[in-house]
Design a protein around this motif. Structure first.
Motif, PDB file in Angstrom:
ATOM      1  N   PHE A  78      -2.042  -6.282 -14.086  1.00  0.00           N
ATOM      2  CA  PHE A  78      -2.396  -7.463 -13.835  1.00  0.00           C
ATOM      3  C   PHE A  78      -3.557  -7.416 -12.633  1.00  0.00           C
ATOM      4  O   PHE A  78      -3.420  -8.514 -11.979  1.00  0.00           O
ATOM      5  CB  PHE A  78      -1.241  -8.277 -13.278  1.00  0.00           C
ATOM      6  CG  PHE A  78       0.231  -8.358 -14.485  1.00  0.00           C
ATOM      7  CD1 PHE A  78      -0.277  -8.647 -15.599  1.00  0.00           C
ATOM      8  CD2 PHE A  78       1.283  -7.267 -14.083  1.00  0.00           C
ATOM      9  CE1 PHE A  78       0.659  -8.519 -16.621  1.00  0.00           C
ATOM     10  CE2 PHE A  78       2.108  -7.246 -15.151  1.00  0.00           C
ATOM     11  CZ  PHE A  78       1.797  -7.902 -16.371  1.00  0.00           C
ATOM     12  N   SER A  79      -4.052  -6.410 -12.234  1.00  0.00           N
ATOM     13  CA  SER A  79      -4.879  -6.325 -11.050  1.00  0.00           C
ATOM     14  C   SER A  79      -6.126  -6.928 -11.555  1.00  0.00           C
ATOM     15  O   SER A  79      -6.872  -6.355 -12.685  1.00  0.00           O
ATOM     16  CB  SER A  79      -5.093  -4.801 -10.698  1.00  0.00           C
ATOM     17  OG  SER A  79      -3.887  -4.319 -10.137  1.00  0.00           O
ATOM     18  N   SER A  80      -6.751  -7.794 -10.806  1.00  0.00           N
ATOM     19  CA  SER A  80      -8.136  -8.594 -11.299  1.00  0.00           C
ATOM     20  C   SER A  80      -9.016  -7.506 -10.607  1.00  0.00           C
ATOM     21  O   SER A  80      -8.997  -6.670  -9.518  1.00  0.00           O
ATOM     22  CB  SER A  80      -8.173  -9.727 -10.654  1.00  0.00           C
ATOM     23  OG  SER A  80      -8.217 -10.093  -9.480  1.00  0.00           O
ATOM     24  N   ASP A  81     -10.524  -7.808 -11.059  1.00  0.00           N
ATOM     25  CA  ASP A  81     -11.499  -7.073 -10.098  1.00  0.00           C
ATOM     26  C   ASP A  81     -11.583  -7.456  -8.753  1.00  0.00           C
ATOM     27  O   ASP A  81     -11.698  -6.739  -7.733  1.00  0.00           O
ATOM     28  CB  ASP A  81     -12.801  -7.736 -10.726  1.00  0.00           C
ATOM     29  CG  ASP A  81     -13.261  -6.719 -12.157  1.00  0.00           C
ATOM     30  OD1 ASP A  81     -12.491  -5.836 -12.653  1.00  0.00           O
ATOM     31  OD2 ASP A  81     -14.048  -7.098 -12.701  1.00  0.00           O
ATOM     32  N   GLU A  82     -11.232  -8.783  -8.252  1.00  0.00           N
ATOM     33  CA  GLU A  82     -10.952  -9.308  -6.937  1.00  0.00           C
ATOM     34  C   GLU A  82      -9.866  -8.281  -6.192  1.00  0.00           C
ATOM     35  O   GLU A  82     -10.276  -7.605  -5.076  1.00  0.00           O
ATOM     36  CB  GLU A  82     -10.547 -10.574  -6.863  1.00  0.00           C
ATOM     37  CG  GLU A  82     -10.783 -11.099  -5.499  1.00  0.00           C
ATOM     38  CD  GLU A  82     -10.413 -12.576  -5.458  1.00  0.00           C
ATOM     39  OE1 GLU A  82     -10.419 -13.130  -4.363  1.00  0.00           O
ATOM     40  OE2 GLU A  82     -10.366 -13.378  -6.461  1.00  0.00           O
ATOM     41  N   ASP A  83      -8.839  -8.265  -6.904  1.00  0.00           N
ATOM     42  CA  ASP A  83      -7.706  -7.289  -6.540  1.00  0.00           C
ATOM     43  C   ASP A  83      -8.284  -5.815  -6.350  1.00  0.00           C
ATOM     44  O   ASP A  83      -7.872  -5.283  -4.857  1.00  0.00           O
ATOM     45  CB  ASP A  83      -6.439  -7.258  -7.364  1.00  0.00           C
ATOM     46  CG  ASP A  83      -5.848  -8.719  -7.633  1.00  0.00           C
ATOM     47  OD1 ASP A  83      -5.808  -9.495  -6.481  1.00  0.00           O
ATOM     48  OD2 ASP A  83      -5.334  -8.650  -8.647  1.00  0.00           O
ATOM     49  N   LEU A  84      -8.913  -5.375  -7.050  1.00  0.00           N
ATOM     50  CA  LEU A  84      -9.401  -4.099  -6.754  1.00  0.00           C
ATOM     51  C   LEU A  84     -10.373  -3.948  -5.643  1.00  0.00           C
ATOM     52  O   LEU A  84     -10.088  -3.109  -4.683  1.00  0.00           O
ATOM     53  CB  LEU A  84     -10.169  -3.456  -8.016  1.00  0.00           C
ATOM     54  CG  LEU A  84      -9.255  -3.373  -9.271  1.00  0.00           C
ATOM     55  CD1 LEU A  84      -9.870  -3.078 -10.535  1.00  0.00           C
ATOM     56  CD2 LEU A  84      -8.090  -2.297  -9.326  1.00  0.00           C
ATOM     57  N   ALA A  85     -11.290  -4.967  -5.483  1.00  0.00           N
ATOM     58  CA  ALA A  85     -12.224  -4.883  -4.523  1.00  0.00           C
ATOM     59  C   ALA A  85     -11.641  -5.195  -3.077  1.00  0.00           C
ATOM     60  O   ALA A  85     -11.960  -4.421  -1.937  1.00  0.00           O
ATOM     61  CB  ALA A  85     -13.187  -5.991  -4.734  1.00  0.00           C
ATOM     62  N   ASN A  86     -10.618  -5.601  -2.838  1.00  0.00           N
ATOM     63  CA  ASN A  86      -9.879  -6.018  -1.676  1.00  0.00           C
ATOM     64  C   ASN A  86      -8.550  -4.969  -1.183  1.00  0.00           C
ATOM     65  O   ASN A  86      -8.194  -5.149  -0.286  1.00  0.00           O
ATOM     66  CB  ASN A  86      -9.213  -7.362  -1.729  1.00  0.00           C
ATOM     67  CG  ASN A  86     -10.222  -8.608  -1.798  1.00  0.00           C
ATOM     68  OD1 ASN A  86     -11.440  -8.174  -1.234  1.00  0.00           O
ATOM     69  ND2 ASN A  86     -10.021  -9.668  -2.407  1.00  0.00           N
ATOM     70  N   ALA A  87      -8.449  -4.094  -2.344  1.00  0.00           N
ATOM     71  CA  ALA A  87      -7.208  -3.004  -2.123  1.00  0.00           C
ATOM     72  C   ALA A  87      -7.533  -2.348  -0.995  1.00  0.00           C
ATOM     73  O   ALA A  87      -8.574  -1.804  -0.672  1.00  0.00           O
ATOM     74  CB  ALA A  87      -6.810  -2.650  -3.479  1.00  0.00           C
ATOM     75  N   ASP A  88      -6.474  -1.366  -0.699  1.00  0.00           N
ATOM     76  CA  ASP A  88      -6.690  -0.321   0.083  1.00  0.00           C
ATOM     77  C   ASP A  88      -6.768   1.024  -0.832  1.00  0.00           C
ATOM     78  O   ASP A  88      -6.840   0.828  -2.096  1.00  0.00           O
ATOM     79  CB  ASP A  88      -5.228   0.248   0.708  1.00  0.00           C
ATOM     80  CG  ASP A  88      -4.753  -0.761   1.993  1.00  0.00           C
ATOM     81  OD1 ASP A  88      -5.900  -1.444   2.848  1.00  0.00           O
ATOM     82  OD2 ASP A  88      -3.594  -1.107   2.161  1.00  0.00           O
ATOM     83  N   THR A  89      -7.268   1.838  -0.256  1.00  0.00           N
ATOM     84  CA  THR A  89      -7.830   3.253  -1.010  1.00  0.00           C
ATOM     85  C   THR A  89      -7.091   4.499  -0.237  1.00  0.00           C
ATOM     86  O   THR A  89      -7.185   4.569   0.791  1.00  0.00           O
ATOM     87  CB  THR A  89      -9.129   3.280  -1.158  1.00  0.00           C
ATOM     88  OG1 THR A  89      -9.526   4.555  -1.878  1.00  0.00           O
ATOM     89  CG2 THR A  89      -9.986   3.486   0.100  1.00  0.00           C
ATOM     90  N   SER A  90      -6.682   5.496  -1.041  1.00  0.00           N
ATOM     91  CA  SER A  90      -6.437   6.679  -0.634  1.00  0.00           C
ATOM     92  C   SER A  90      -7.600   7.731  -0.396  1.00  0.00           C
ATOM     93  O   SER A  90      -7.096   8.913   0.083  1.00  0.00           O
ATOM     94  CB  SER A  90      -5.245   7.182  -1.561  1.00  0.00           C
ATOM     95  OG  SER A  90      -6.099   7.884  -2.732  1.00  0.00           O
TER      96      SER A  90
END
Length: 499
Positions: free
Chosen positions: A271-283
């Motif tokens: 259910f992740s949108s492109d906006e969710d991906l862009a605003n997420a943390d990263t490892s």
């Protein structure tokens, strides 16, 4: 293309799962099929003899998703959802196949009448809906899709669709668990379908430089853009797992029917949108890389009850045992033999390999299994048995030719292509940095004796794919920021090694 932004579910890693996995009817799980097929390549001219199995090993359905082309963007979400429903139908049909062995033994038409016939009717209804959704959105649906509704039961001695030899040994086991005198015990004592002994090969028996694969050609070479860019995103130290597939089944819970490892982007579910991906943390150490890198987990079938032992995608669908994280995950981007590369567009989606290669055939298979110290010996459809001190290696070279327009396509493949034999891209495509993923695992070598394998390791798979190594696959969504992507391109085109 818009993405589904419905509320996301809780990742599997945060669930508290009580109790052990039930692997028998009545306990919440499945009693799995007693007869298996095995896809394999010819290694060194060895020809394995198999007994012919009379019963059906698994269910082989045409892959409708790979045949779809003209799907308007506004219909893709609905079509992907329908395709995910078809996957669930196959899973349910396989469960029925695996739990009705006694009825099948007493009625030669049971599989056709009670499993395959109803499955065809359900698949046709979904195909009709897919055609309607495409046409309503202004596309033109293929009128011949109905021909893909019917499925087959594959006996243990039947060849797979891609032309590779198939086969498996009849284990002779009846529904009541009594040994009927066959050579192999089908479940290695753990209750699930595969892998079997014939899915493994001693790495010393693999001929050097013998792997024959149309896919996975390395794009880097001496004549073009020779640089590299390596991004360090760890080995899933945050325990981010789920059985979704954001690319192939957006908006569908448990769309993969097997569990994925995730590194990079930390907001990864269906259910992740492109906006969710862009605003997420990263490892990733470089915080400009929020790309998502994911692959099916490897498991050691040693009796360990994992967190998903009772979950769909996990033990409830035959994916059991201890999840093995890579000891090392190398994510490297390389260049083109024929010239410079151009930047990937943000949110470009790439699937490489085929999670259904066992039934689909090897047209999209892109698996490379090996052992450290034996990298010149690569196999596509066998798990390697590595000597002591040697790591199991999974290596994937992604498609590196982009159509210059689309971040995705209806079948999630047509917007990307592999380089041709001379290293050039097909007409109409342009070279982008090629992602190469190398995963190294510390795995105790399984023991294979008398046609049986003890404590095998296996890739998570759709249930009907029987944990075959040829079904290994890898997924990537580019979420690098513009500055970092430009840095990657410049580094590769200058011939430098960067990170």
């Amino acid at each position: 293309m818009g993405r589904n932004t419905r509320k996301r579910r809780t990742p599997l890693a945060t669930k508290i799962v009580a109790g052990a996995a039930a692997l028998a009817v009545g306990g919440g799980g499945l009693v799995w099929a007693n007869f298996y097929a095995s896809a394999h390549e010819d290694h060194g001219g060895h020809n394995r003899t198999r007994s012919a199995g009379a019963q059906v090993a698994t269910i082989d359905c045409p892959d409708v998703g790979q045949k779809i082309r003209d799907v308007p963007d506004r219909a893709r979400g609905e079509v992907d959802g329908e395709l995910a429903t078809m996957d669930s139908q196959i899973t349910d049909a396989y469960q029925r196949l695996a739990t009705t062995r006694r009825a099948q033994a007493g009625d030669s038409q049971f599989v056709q009448n009670s499993i395959l016939g109803p499955l065809k009717d359900r698949r046709k209804a979904i195909i009709d809906r897919i055609q309607l959704e495409i046409n309503r959105a202004g596309g033109r649906a293929d009128d011949n899709l109905d021909e893909l509704a019917g499925c087959q039961g594959r006996p243990a001695d039947q060849q797979q669709g891609g032309g590779q030899n198939g086969g498996g040994q009849d284990d002779g086991q009846n529904d009541d668990g009594q040994n009927g005198g066959g050579q192999n015990q089908d479940d290695n004592g753990n209750g699930v379908a595969g892998p079997v002994a014939d899915d493994f090969i001693d790495i010393n028996d693999v001929q050097p430089n013998s792997r024959n694969s149309r896919n996975g050609l390395a794009a880097d070479g001496d004549g073009g853009s020779t640089g590299t860019f390596t991004t360090d995103c760890g080995v899933n130290e945050n325990n981010l797992f789920n059985s979704d597939n954001l690319i192939a089944a957006p908006g569908v819970d448990n769309g993969a029917h097997h569990t994925h490892d995730y590194v990079g982007n930390q907001d990864n579910d269906a259910f992740s949108s492109d906006e969710d991906l862009a605003n997420a943390d990263t490892s990733c150490q470089n915080q400009g890389d929020k790309s998502t890198y994911y692959w099916p987990v490897l498991r050691l079938q040693d009796g360990t009850q994992e967190f998903d032992a009772n979950d769909q995608g996990g033990g409830a669908e035959g994916n059991i045992g201890k999840i093995l994280k890579p000891a090392q995950a190398e994510l490297k981007f390389v260049g083109s033999q024929q010239g410079d590369v151009v930047a990937m567009p943000k949110f470009l989606r790439i699937i490489t390999g085929d999670a259904k290669s066992f039934t689909n055939g090897d047209a999209n298979a892109n698996t490379s299994w090996s052992c450290s110290g034996f990298e010149d010996r690569q196999v596509t459809d066998k798990y390697p048995l590595c000597p002591e001190g040697s790591q199991v290696l999974r290596t994937t070279n992604f498609q590196s030719c982009w159509d210059g327009q689309n971040i995705d396509s209806a079948n999630h493949r047509d917007h990307m292509a592999f380089v041709q034999e001379d290293g050039s891209c097909p007409e109409g495509f342009q070279a982008v940095p090629q992602l190469q993923v190398r995963l190294a695992y510390d795995i105790p070598t399984p023991t294979v004796e008398n046609g049986q394998v003890q404590n095998p390791y296996a890739v998570d798979s759709f249930p009907e794919q029987l944990h075959k190594p040829i079904t290994d696959h890898n997924d990537f969504i580019n979420v690098m920021d513009e500055d970092l992507m430009n840095e990657v391109v410049d580094c590769i085109n200058r011939g430098e090694d960067c990170q």
